[in-house]
Design a protein around this motif. Structure first.
Motif, PDB file in Angstrom:
ATOM      1  N   ALA A 181      -5.860  -1.272  -6.134  1.00  0.00           N
ATOM      2  CA  ALA A 181      -4.637  -1.875  -6.641  1.00  0.00           C
ATOM      3  C   ALA A 181      -4.242  -2.801  -5.848  1.00  0.00           C
ATOM      4  O   ALA A 181      -3.771  -3.934  -6.005  1.00  0.00           O
ATOM      5  CB  ALA A 181      -3.909  -0.746  -7.306  1.00  0.00           C
ATOM      6  N   THR A 182      -3.913  -2.332  -4.509  1.00  0.00           N
ATOM      7  CA  THR A 182      -3.181  -3.024  -3.607  1.00  0.00           C
ATOM      8  C   THR A 182      -4.069  -4.530  -3.232  1.00  0.00           C
ATOM      9  O   THR A 182      -3.449  -5.483  -2.991  1.00  0.00           O
ATOM     10  CB  THR A 182      -3.123  -2.155  -2.015  1.00  0.00           C
ATOM     11  N   GLY A 187      -5.161   8.758  -8.560  1.00  0.00           N
ATOM     12  CA  GLY A 187      -4.218   7.821  -8.101  1.00  0.00           C
ATOM     13  C   GLY A 187      -4.351   7.453  -6.504  1.00  0.00           C
ATOM     14  O   GLY A 187      -4.221   6.416  -6.306  1.00  0.00           O
ATOM     15  N   VAL A 188      -4.416   8.374  -5.596  1.00  0.00           N
ATOM     16  CA  VAL A 188      -4.896   8.143  -4.285  1.00  0.00           C
ATOM     17  C   VAL A 188      -5.876   7.105  -4.100  1.00  0.00           C
ATOM     18  O   VAL A 188      -5.945   5.956  -3.418  1.00  0.00           O
ATOM     19  CB  VAL A 188      -4.942   9.183  -3.254  1.00  0.00           C
ATOM     20  N   PHE A 213       1.170   6.209  -7.562  1.00  0.00           N
ATOM     21  CA  PHE A 213      -0.119   6.542  -8.085  1.00  0.00           C
ATOM     22  C   PHE A 213      -0.406   7.995  -7.779  1.00  0.00           C
ATOM     23  O   PHE A 213      -0.980   8.626  -8.677  1.00  0.00           O
ATOM     24  CB  PHE A 213      -1.244   5.724  -7.427  1.00  0.00           C
ATOM     25  N   ILE A 228       2.646   1.748  -3.365  1.00  0.00           N
ATOM     26  CA  ILE A 228       1.675   2.232  -4.625  1.00  0.00           C
ATOM     27  C   ILE A 228       0.888   3.613  -4.416  1.00  0.00           C
ATOM     28  O   ILE A 228       0.546   4.223  -5.508  1.00  0.00           O
ATOM     29  CB  ILE A 228       0.383   0.823  -4.501  1.00  0.00           C
ATOM     30  N   ALA A 229       0.792   3.889  -3.002  1.00  0.00           N
ATOM     31  CA  ALA A 229      -0.143   5.079  -2.818  1.00  0.00           C
ATOM     32  C   ALA A 229       0.786   6.317  -3.376  1.00  0.00           C
ATOM     33  O   ALA A 229       0.336   7.124  -3.993  1.00  0.00           O
ATOM     34  CB  ALA A 229      -0.418   4.911  -1.171  1.00  0.00           C
ATOM     35  N   ILE A 260       0.932  -1.434   0.064  1.00  0.00           N
ATOM     36  CA  ILE A 260      -0.070   0.029   0.103  1.00  0.00           C
ATOM     37  C   ILE A 260       0.930   1.038  -0.047  1.00  0.00           C
ATOM     38  O   ILE A 260       0.586   2.181  -0.711  1.00  0.00           O
ATOM     39  CB  ILE A 260      -0.982  -0.159   1.247  1.00  0.00           C
ATOM     40  N   SER A 264      -5.189   3.685  -5.605  1.00  0.00           N
ATOM     41  CA  SER A 264      -3.974   2.661  -4.987  1.00  0.00           C
ATOM     42  C   SER A 264      -4.654   1.511  -3.980  1.00  0.00           C
ATOM     43  O   SER A 264      -3.945   0.824  -3.775  1.00  0.00           O
ATOM     44  CB  SER A 264      -2.785   3.750  -3.888  1.00  0.00           C
TER      45      SER A 264
END
Length: 438
Positions: free
Chosen positions: A416-417, A409-410, A401, A397-398, A394, A413
């Protein structure tokens, strides 16, 4: 354990567990709503910065409760009375230790923690007040979680549910009383939250003080093996809860830079709704835990697989229904928490609701699978899933993104995680499912 079909057992335990977990999550959601109405955007931002500490306290209680109650159920299924009392006694010792630790943190470090969490001059005092009182109430939160788990696993899921629902209703009523008629602001919000688990403990007292219970406090010295077993089996529950705290801390840092206090307040709406939504999956997972552990203790592999299938099927249906509701009603949901009619907050929150919760199926899969591994004493794969969700994936990725797509992106993320973790979790299940269970 009631002698009935596996499906009826699943419905009985999962329903009561889900209701209980929703009630627990509503502690903070009630604070969010009444703080938003009574204090405004700055109060909402302060609350959102403080909530990760609640996640750590609640996560610690779940770690001890789930770890101890999981082993307790296995020992109970094997009619090992002495072992059951030993695991409960050592769980209580751990509860006392962590309670003292959190209380000391509240007394001496609340202000410093507020600063570390990102509170600026406008909201520092409100954040510190909330944290200090919350941490002083940590024994109530921790022991409420412990007793809830043991009472539920001692064949009384209904009483556990009644206790948590009653505590949540108390919190809602006294949130209103303390914030509005009494004008106590953030202090009133946290006092209502702090006394709620006390109500739950009182309601469960006929069971945990009664003669028919299977767990008793004994005069024993702390046992290293029991403590290690408790922490090992319960650690995934702690990580699952802490993952929410870590996500909030990381997101708060990023959003403060992108959108300031207004962005943090908007994220507060989403984060607190997430607590409630994810409680459905936590409830399902905690509902199957005593059933799977009982079947595991009796070497009934077929029942173990049945309970897991019921859990995953229920999760899929709930995920579709919840996301549809959140997508369609994102606008009025955001408005309910926006007493100042802040247009920027509203826009950020609506977009966030529709993107963030695309994670539901993957998050539900991960939560249930992690508890499944814990229930059959496979702590290692459960810990891998929890570490991936809460720590390893996380954070990078955060930040990545957010750099590429800013607020969009926030929001993306988190899905996606959970997706990447679900793929790895499925691989772990394939790897471990054919191994002997005893």
């Amino acid at each position: 354990m009631i002698k009935t079909t596996p499906f009826v057992e699943f419905i009985r335990y999962s329903f009561f567990s889900i209701m209980g977990m929703i009630a627990i999550s509503c502690y903070i959601l009630a604070d969010t709503f009444f703080v938003a109405q009574g204090i405004g955007t700055n109060g909402l931002a302060a609350l959102n910065l403080a909530i990760p500490v609640y996640d750590f306290i609640h996560g610690t209680g779940l770690m001890l409760g789930m770890g101890g109650a999981t082993k307790f159920t296995i020992l109970k299924s094997q009619n090992n009375k002495k072992g059951a009392d030993q695991i409960f006694t050592n769980t209580v010792y751990l509860g006392v230790f962590f309670s003292l630790l959190f209380m000391a943190g509240g007394v001496f470090f609340a202000g410093r923690i507020s600063t570390i969490l990102g509170a600026n001059q406008k909201i520092w005092q409100m954040t510190t007040t909330y944290l200090k009182v919350l941490m002083l109430f940590s024994p109530a939160f921790i022991f409420n979680d412990i007793i809830l788990c043991f009472v539920r696993n001692d064949s009384n899921p209904k009483l556990s549910m009644i206790a948590t629902v009653s505590g949540s209703l108390f919190n809602v009523v006294f949130d209103y009383i303390f914030i509005f008629p009494c004008g106590m602001g953030m202090l009133g919000a946290v006092l209502a939250t702090g006394f709620s688990p006390v109500v739950g403990l009182i309601i469960m007292s006929p069971h945990w003080l009664g003669k028919k219970r299977w767990f008793h406090m004994k005069r024993l010295l702390p046992d290293t093996a029991s403590i290690r077993m408790n922490l090992s089996l319960g650690f995934p529950s702690l990580l699952a809860q802490i993952s929410s705290a870590i996500v909030m801390i990381v997101f708060n840092m990023i959003i403060l830079r992108l959108e300031g206090n207004t962005g943090v307040a908007a994220y507060g709406i989403i984060a607190n709704l997430s607590l409630v939504v994810l409680s459905f999956y936590t409830g399902i997972s905690q509902g199957i835990q005593p059933l799977v552990s009982d079947a595991y203790g009796k070497l009934e592999q077929k029942r173990i697989v049945q309970f897991l299938r019921y859990a995953m099927g229920s999760m899929l249906v709930l995920s579709a229904a919840i996301y549809l509701i959140l997508f369609v009603f994102a606008d009025p949901i955001a408005s309910a928490f926006n007493s100042e009619n802040n247009a920027t907050l509203h826009t950020i929150a609506v977009t966030g609701l529709r993107l963030y919760f695309t994670s539901l199926v993957f998050a539900g899969f991960n939560i249930i699978l992690s508890m499944y591994f814990t229930s059959v004493e496979k702590a290692f794969p459960a810990q891998i899933i929890s570490f991936l969700r809460g720590l390893i994936l996380i954070i990078p990725i955060a930040f990545l993104f957010a750099r590429l797509w800013e607020m969009t992106g926030v929001w993306m993320s988190f899905p996606a995680t959970e997706f990447v973790t679900a793929v790895i979790g499925a691989g772990l299940y394939v790897k471990y499912k054919n191994r002997k269970w005893a």
